[in-house]
Design an enzyme around this catalytic site. Structure first.
Site, PDB file in Angstrom:
ATOM      1  N   ASP A  10       0.875  -1.180   0.000  1.00 41.96           N
ATOM      2  CA  ASP A  10       0.000   0.000   0.000  1.00 41.96           C
ATOM      3  C   ASP A  10       0.910   1.227   0.000  1.00 41.96           C
ATOM      4  OD1 ASP A  10      -2.371   1.635   0.387  1.00 41.96           O
ATOM      5  OD2 ASP A  10      -1.830   1.818   2.488  1.00 41.96           O
ATOM      6  N   SER A  11       0.305   2.384  -0.161  1.00 42.06           N
ATOM      7  CA  SER A  11       1.071   3.625  -0.063  1.00 42.06           C
ATOM      8  C   SER A  11       1.621   3.824   1.342  1.00 42.06           C
ATOM      9  CB  SER A  11       0.147   4.790  -0.387  1.00 42.06           C
ATOM     10  OG  SER A  11      -0.970   4.745   0.478  1.00 42.06           O
ATOM     11  N   TYR A  42      -0.618   8.367  -2.026  1.00 41.76           N
ATOM     12  CA  TYR A  42      -0.725   8.060  -3.456  1.00 41.76           C
ATOM     13  C   TYR A  42      -1.929   8.782  -4.082  1.00 41.76           C
ATOM     14  CZ  TYR A  42       2.637   4.106  -3.617  1.00 41.76           C
ATOM     15  OH  TYR A  42       3.750   3.302  -3.603  1.00 41.76           O
ATOM     16  N   GLY A  43      -2.943   8.997  -3.263  1.00 40.50           N
ATOM     17  CA  GLY A  43      -4.180   9.615  -3.763  1.00 40.50           C
ATOM     18  C   GLY A  43      -3.984  10.966  -4.427  1.00 40.50           C
ATOM     19  N   CYS A  73      -4.284  -1.267  -2.021  1.00 39.35           N
ATOM     20  CA  CYS A  73      -4.482   0.183  -2.107  1.00 39.35           C
ATOM     21  C   CYS A  73      -5.376   0.437  -3.316  1.00 39.35           C
ATOM     22  CB  CYS A  73      -3.118   0.843  -2.301  1.00 39.35           C
ATOM     23  SG  CYS A  73      -3.181   2.596  -2.688  1.00 39.35           S
ATOM     24  N   ASN A  74      -6.451   1.157  -3.107  1.00 39.78           N
ATOM     25  CA  ASN A  74      -7.361   1.436  -4.232  1.00 39.78           C
ATOM     26  C   ASN A  74      -6.709   2.341  -5.264  1.00 39.78           C
ATOM     27  OD1 ASN A  74     -10.488   0.600  -3.888  1.00 39.78           O
ATOM     28  ND2 ASN A  74      -9.474   0.727  -1.921  1.00 39.78           N
ATOM     29  N   GLU A 153      -5.294   8.239   9.747  1.00 41.28           N
ATOM     30  CA  GLU A 153      -3.900   8.010  10.126  1.00 41.28           C
ATOM     31  C   GLU A 153      -3.519   8.763  11.399  1.00 41.28           C
ATOM     32  OE1 GLU A 153      -1.076   8.718   6.914  1.00 41.28           O
ATOM     33  OE2 GLU A 153      -2.075   6.941   6.132  1.00 41.28           O
ATOM     34  N   CYS A 185     -11.253   2.771  -0.316  1.00 36.77           N
ATOM     35  CA  CYS A 185      -9.930   3.152   0.187  1.00 36.77           C
ATOM     36  C   CYS A 185      -9.643   2.205   1.345  1.00 36.77           C
ATOM     37  CB  CYS A 185      -9.931   4.601   0.673  1.00 36.77           C
ATOM     38  SG  CYS A 185      -8.393   5.086   1.475  1.00 36.77           S
ATOM     39  N   THR A 186      -8.426   1.673   1.381  1.00 38.72           N
ATOM     40  CA  THR A 186      -8.138   0.652   2.401  1.00 38.72           C
ATOM     41  C   THR A 186      -7.971   1.233   3.806  1.00 38.72           C
ATOM     42  OG1 THR A 186      -5.829   0.697   1.682  1.00 38.72           O
ATOM     43  CG2 THR A 186      -7.205  -1.063   0.806  1.00 38.72           C
ATOM     44  N   HIS A 187      -8.005   2.549   3.918  1.00 40.62           N
ATOM     45  CA  HIS A 187      -8.040   3.153   5.258  1.00 40.62           C
ATOM     46  C   HIS A 187      -9.454   3.060   5.870  1.00 40.62           C
ATOM     47  CE1 HIS A 187      -4.267   5.072   4.125  1.00 40.62           C
ATOM     48  NE2 HIS A 187      -4.165   5.602   5.325  1.00 40.62           N
TER      49      HIS A 187
END
Ligand code: DGL
Length: 266
Positions: A10-11, A42-43, A73-74, A153, A185-187
């Protein structure tokens, strides 16, 4: 081969929500995780930059003899899946978008589907393109929600500030008539409950992490790649180490872990 690790990247640490779900679903699997914290987020990056980062990380994971690669990561899944597959050759590559689209199209094709994610994911329009390719009658309404990943985060979850930011985004008229919402989004699994609470049962909030790991488990079983030994190892790498990331990473993975820094870009 069966004992080889699964490589996940992922980022940053968002993909740890996928790693955590994978660990629960497949407790015998060895995992190597790479979070590209040096290039986060990355977004906000260009397609070319995300592709170059993803290729370099994939090479690293292949050198570590990973038997499968998960783009957790999307943003990277939306623009770099094809080039990661090219580099990976015969090693299976999974992204976090296709399994969710397949599931959603089966369940809710006649409905209005909302999608929230980073700018890179939403600008790629990948969810709408993929959903409509499978079901032309589906309605898709997408909204970039760039404040959510940094908010999570920083640990702002279930607090007044997160309620306010979430409500501000979800009340956008773009999402006014949705019946289902994809958390692209993986968050976002970390604010799944908060989003569900906002809608009070009026919208089906889709748990992407669960769908993704179920798909991966099925596919690895089919390919006879599942590990049958239960001596597992987890290794976590980041491209830029800070103590605060290590703390957030523990929160994302929901247990103690040690991050190691590895410089792929020197
Ligand atoms: N986890 C990333 C994703 O799923 C978002 C964070 C970023 O912008 O790097 O898109």
């Amino acid at each position: 081969m069966k004992k080889s690790p699964i490589g996940i990247f992922d980022s940053g640490i968002g993909g740890l929500t996928i790693a955590h779900a994978l660990k629960r679903k497949l407790p015998n699997e060895n995992i190597i995780y790479f979070g590209d914290t040096e290039h986060l987020p990355y977004g906000e990056k260009s397609k070319t930059a995300i592709q170059n980062f993803s290729k370099k990380i994939t090479q690293f994971l292949l050198e570590k003899k990973c038997k499968a690669i998960i783009i957790a990561c999307n943003s990277a899944s939306s623009v770099a899946y094809e080039c990661v597959k090219e580099i990976a050759g015969n090693t299976p590559v999974f992204n976090v978008i296709h399994p969710v689209v397949d599931k959603v199209v089966k369940q809710c094709s006649e409905y209005n589907i909302g999608v929230i994610g980073t700018k890179a994911t939403i600008q790629s329009n990948i969810y709408e393109i993929k959903i409509k390719a499978l079901c032309s009658s589906a309605k898709v309404s997408s909204l970039a929600t760039p404040l959510l990943a940094p908010m999570i985060e920083e640990g702002f979850i279930n607090e007044d500030i997160s309620h306010t930011i979430i409500a501000n985004y979800l009340s956008n008229k773009q999402l006014a008539h949705i019946d289902h919402l994809i958390l692209a989004c993986t968050h976002y699994p970390l604010i799944h409950q908060e989003i569900k609470d906002y809608y009070k049962g009026t919208v089906n909030v889709i748990d992407s992490a669960k769908i993704v790991v179920e798909h991966i488990a099925k596919q690895l079983k089919k390919d006879n790649l599942l590990n049958d030994s239960n001596q597992t190892e987890y290794h976590f790498y980041v491209s830029n180490y800070t103590e605060s990331f290590e703390k957030s990473a523990q929160f994302f993975f929901q247990e103690d872990l040690k991050l190691k820094e590895v410089k792929l870009w020197d």
